[in-house]
Design an enzyme around this catalytic site. Sequence first.
Site, PDB file in Angstrom:
ATOM      1  N   SER A   1      59.445 102.296  59.132  1.00 42.60           N
ATOM      2  CA  SER A   1      58.327 101.472  59.610  1.00 42.60           C
ATOM      3  C   SER A   1      58.592 101.157  61.069  1.00 42.60           C
ATOM      4  CB  SER A   1      58.264 100.165  58.809  1.00 42.60           C
ATOM      5  OG  SER A   1      57.488  99.184  59.513  1.00 42.60           O
TER       6      SER A   1
ATOM      7  N   TYR B   1      63.058  93.287  55.226  1.00 36.70           N
ATOM      8  CA  TYR B   1      62.329  94.541  55.415  1.00 36.70           C
ATOM      9  C   TYR B   1      62.765  95.201  56.718  1.00 36.70           C
ATOM     10  CZ  TYR B   1      58.162  97.567  55.636  1.00 36.70           C
ATOM     11  OH  TYR B   1      57.296  98.635  55.693  1.00 36.70           O
TER      12      TYR B   1
HETATM   13  N1  LIG Z   1      51.121 100.496  54.435  1.00 37.48           N
HETATM   14  C1  LIG Z   1      51.678 100.294  55.617  1.00 37.48           C
HETATM   15  O1  LIG Z   1      51.049  99.742  56.554  1.00 37.48           O
HETATM   16  C2  LIG Z   1      53.095 100.679  55.872  1.00 37.48           C
HETATM   17  C3  LIG Z   1      53.918 101.154  54.849  1.00 37.48           C
HETATM   18  N2  LIG Z   1      55.198 101.535  55.151  1.00 37.48           N
HETATM   19  C4  LIG Z   1      56.089 102.071  54.127  1.00 37.48           C
HETATM   20  O2  LIG Z   1      55.425 103.127  53.457  1.00 37.48           O
HETATM   21  C5  LIG Z   1      55.890 103.208  52.108  1.00 37.48           C
HETATM   22  C6  LIG Z   1      54.702 103.166  51.170  1.00 37.48           C
HETATM   23  O3  LIG Z   1      54.033 101.948  51.420  1.00 37.48           O
HETATM   24  P1  LIG Z   1      52.567 101.697  50.831  1.00 37.48           P
HETATM   25  O4  LIG Z   1      52.006 102.971  50.306  1.00 37.48           O
HETATM   26  O5  LIG Z   1      51.820 100.929  51.841  1.00 37.48           O
HETATM   27  O6  LIG Z   1      52.919 100.730  49.616  1.00 37.48           O
HETATM   28  P2  LIG Z   1      52.229 100.597  48.176  1.00 37.48           P
HETATM   29  O7  LIG Z   1      52.673  99.271  47.646  1.00 37.48           O
HETATM   30  O8  LIG Z   1      50.796 100.937  48.265  1.00 37.48           O
HETATM   31  O9  LIG Z   1      52.971 101.760  47.331  1.00 37.48           O
HETATM   32  C7  LIG Z   1      54.355 101.650  47.145  1.00 37.48           C
HETATM   33  C8  LIG Z   1      54.805 102.808  46.288  1.00 37.48           C
HETATM   34  O10 LIG Z   1      56.210 102.699  46.084  1.00 37.48           O
HETATM   35  C9  LIG Z   1      56.486 102.703  44.698  1.00 37.48           C
HETATM   36  N3  LIG Z   1      57.625 101.847  44.392  1.00 37.48           N
HETATM   37  C10 LIG Z   1      57.825 100.564  44.767  1.00 37.48           C
HETATM   38  N4  LIG Z   1      58.988 100.109  44.256  1.00 37.48           N
HETATM   39  C11 LIG Z   1      59.527 101.140  43.529  1.00 37.48           C
HETATM   40  C12 LIG Z   1      60.703 101.307  42.761  1.00 37.48           C
HETATM   41  N5  LIG Z   1      61.573 100.311  42.607  1.00 37.48           N
HETATM   42  N6  LIG Z   1      60.920 102.499  42.184  1.00 37.48           N
HETATM   43  C13 LIG Z   1      60.036 103.526  42.339  1.00 37.48           C
HETATM   44  N7  LIG Z   1      58.912 103.440  43.062  1.00 37.48           N
HETATM   45  C14 LIG Z   1      58.659 102.248  43.637  1.00 37.48           C
HETATM   46  C15 LIG Z   1      55.210 102.185  44.029  1.00 37.48           C
HETATM   47  O11 LIG Z   1      55.094 102.737  42.741  1.00 37.48           O
HETATM   48  P3  LIG Z   1      55.342 101.927  41.370  1.00 37.48           P
HETATM   49  O12 LIG Z   1      54.999 100.484  41.588  1.00 37.48           O
HETATM   50  O13 LIG Z   1      54.414 102.639  40.403  1.00 37.48           O
HETATM   51  O14 LIG Z   1      56.795 102.141  41.063  1.00 37.48           O
HETATM   52  C16 LIG Z   1      54.144 102.804  44.930  1.00 37.48           C
HETATM   53  O15 LIG Z   1      53.871 104.115  44.521  1.00 37.48           O
HETATM   54  C17 LIG Z   1      56.847 102.027  51.937  1.00 37.48           C
HETATM   55  O16 LIG Z   1      58.174 102.470  52.118  1.00 37.48           O
HETATM   56  C18 LIG Z   1      56.456 101.079  53.060  1.00 37.48           C
HETATM   57  O17 LIG Z   1      57.524 100.254  53.476  1.00 37.48           O
HETATM   58  C19 LIG Z   1      55.704 101.470  56.433  1.00 37.48           C
HETATM   59  C20 LIG Z   1      54.922 100.992  57.450  1.00 37.48           C
HETATM   60  C21 LIG Z   1      53.566 100.561  57.243  1.00 37.48           C
HETATM   61  C1  LIG Z   2      54.015  97.867  59.641  1.00 36.87           C
HETATM   62  C2  LIG Z   2      54.809  97.171  58.564  1.00 36.87           C
HETATM   63  O1  LIG Z   2      55.686  98.023  57.952  1.00 36.87           O
HETATM   64  C3  LIG Z   2      53.870  96.512  57.632  1.00 36.87           C
HETATM   65  O2  LIG Z   2      54.253  95.148  57.562  1.00 36.87           O
HETATM   66  C4  LIG Z   2      54.055  94.671  56.296  1.00 36.87           C
HETATM   67  O3  LIG Z   2      54.162  93.523  55.932  1.00 36.87           O
HETATM   68  C5  LIG Z   2      53.823  95.723  55.364  1.00 36.87           C
HETATM   69  O4  LIG Z   2      54.860  95.613  54.447  1.00 36.87           O
HETATM   70  C6  LIG Z   2      53.843  97.005  56.186  1.00 36.87           C
HETATM   71  O5  LIG Z   2      54.958  97.741  55.799  1.00 36.87           O
END
Ligand SMILES: NC(=O)C1=CN([C@@H]2O[C@H](COP(=O)(O)OP(=O)(O)OC[C@H]3O[C@@H](n4cnc5c(N)ncnc54)[C@H](OP(=O)(O)O)[C@@H]3O)[C@@H](O)[C@H]2O)C=CC1
Ligand SMILES: C[C@H](O)[C@@H]1OC(=O)[C@H](O)[C@@H]1O
Length: 261
Positions: free
Chosen positions: A151, A164
């Site tokens: 991120s 985070y």
């Molecule tokens: N959206 C954004 O703006 C940003 C996101 N990110 C990163 O991108 C990635 C995806 O984020 P995003 O799609 O927004 O998040 P979501 O919450 O939409 O999706 C998260 C995914 O991770 C899975 N997950 C969470 N915990 C576990 C676990 N313990 N074991 C297996 N799977 C897990 C969930 O599946 P399930 O619950 O079914 O296990 C789900 O598929 C993350 O790493 C996040 O930090 C980084 C920067 C910005």
């Molecule tokens: C851009 C960051 O990663 C963003 O901040 C948050 O609180 C969400 O978790 C996204 O990951």
Amino acid sequence: MSAATGAGLFSLSGKRVMITGASRGIGRGLALGLAEAGADLVLVARDVSALSTVREECLALRSDASVSVLSCDIREPEQVKETVKSAVAEGNIDVLVNNAGLNIRTPALEVTEEQWQTVIDTDLRGAFFFAQQVGQHMVDRQQGSIINVSSVGGHVALRTGVAYAAAKAGVIQMTKVLALEWGKSKVRVNCIAPWYFRTPLTEKLLDDPAYLGEIVARTPLRRVGEVSELVGPAVFLASDASSYVTGHTLFVDGGMSIYGF
Ligand SMILES: NC(=O)C1=CN([C@@H]2O[C@H](COP(=O)(O)OP(=O)(O)OC[C@H]3O[C@@H](n4cnc5c(N)ncnc54)[C@H](OP(=O)(O)O)[C@@H]3O)[C@@H](O)[C@H]2O)C=CC1
Ligand SMILES: C[C@H](O)[C@@H]1OC(=O)[C@H](O)[C@@H]1O
């Protein structure tokens, strides 16, 4: 290795891609996009029902795709080992998109032991042990590409949580060390660092007009990203188009991380 040319550089045909966190959000978006780019997929998360829905969506986009789903809590090393073992039993893994993650947004003075542990166990420890298990398979094969998802919060200070930030900064550094250690085995390890994209993780924040306005004001492209805009960077890092790129963190952030004043 003869250099691929033209569109062939970016093709994922014949490549099998494992995506963690594929049940929703960015992982789902990457599954759909990489399926369209020709990849076969192994979709991993805890929610198998949601994964099955994503599988159907991928097959609707490309009926000849091979798409399997595996349930795994990446915080559990034994589950990670069994999941990767099951995936490898069905075929080789050419690419890992190490995407699963979460955030618990708490001011530093209020962070509890449990909150810290949950974020670190998922976003850093889980990501590492998944990379370790798939990395062993790729080192054995002397080929592979790992794409970790960090991120901008792992590079600049955000208001969205110290745990985070620590975890995502760790993912960026982990990417470099794994790239260093596994390069001689022809395994590339890179990282994508997104700014805000509208997903279940962020939708509550982005639904607040004032908060969204602050995000946009800090973003040179003056908007949040669409999940589909992460597909191109992922295809690049997964494909032969990035054959000489490793240890790199690609900021997909609308320019946010370079915004000084
Ligand atoms: N959206 C954004 O703006 C940003 C996101 N990110 C990163 O991108 C990635 C995806 O984020 P995003 O799609 O927004 O998040 P979501 O919450 O939409 O999706 C998260 C995914 O991770 C899975 N997950 C969470 N915990 C576990 C676990 N313990 N074991 C297996 N799977 C897990 C969930 O599946 P399930 O619950 O079914 O296990 C789900 O598929 C993350 O790493 C996040 O930090 C980084 C920067 C910005
Ligand atoms: C851009 C960051 O990663 C963003 O901040 C948050 O609180 C969400 O978790 C996204 O990951």
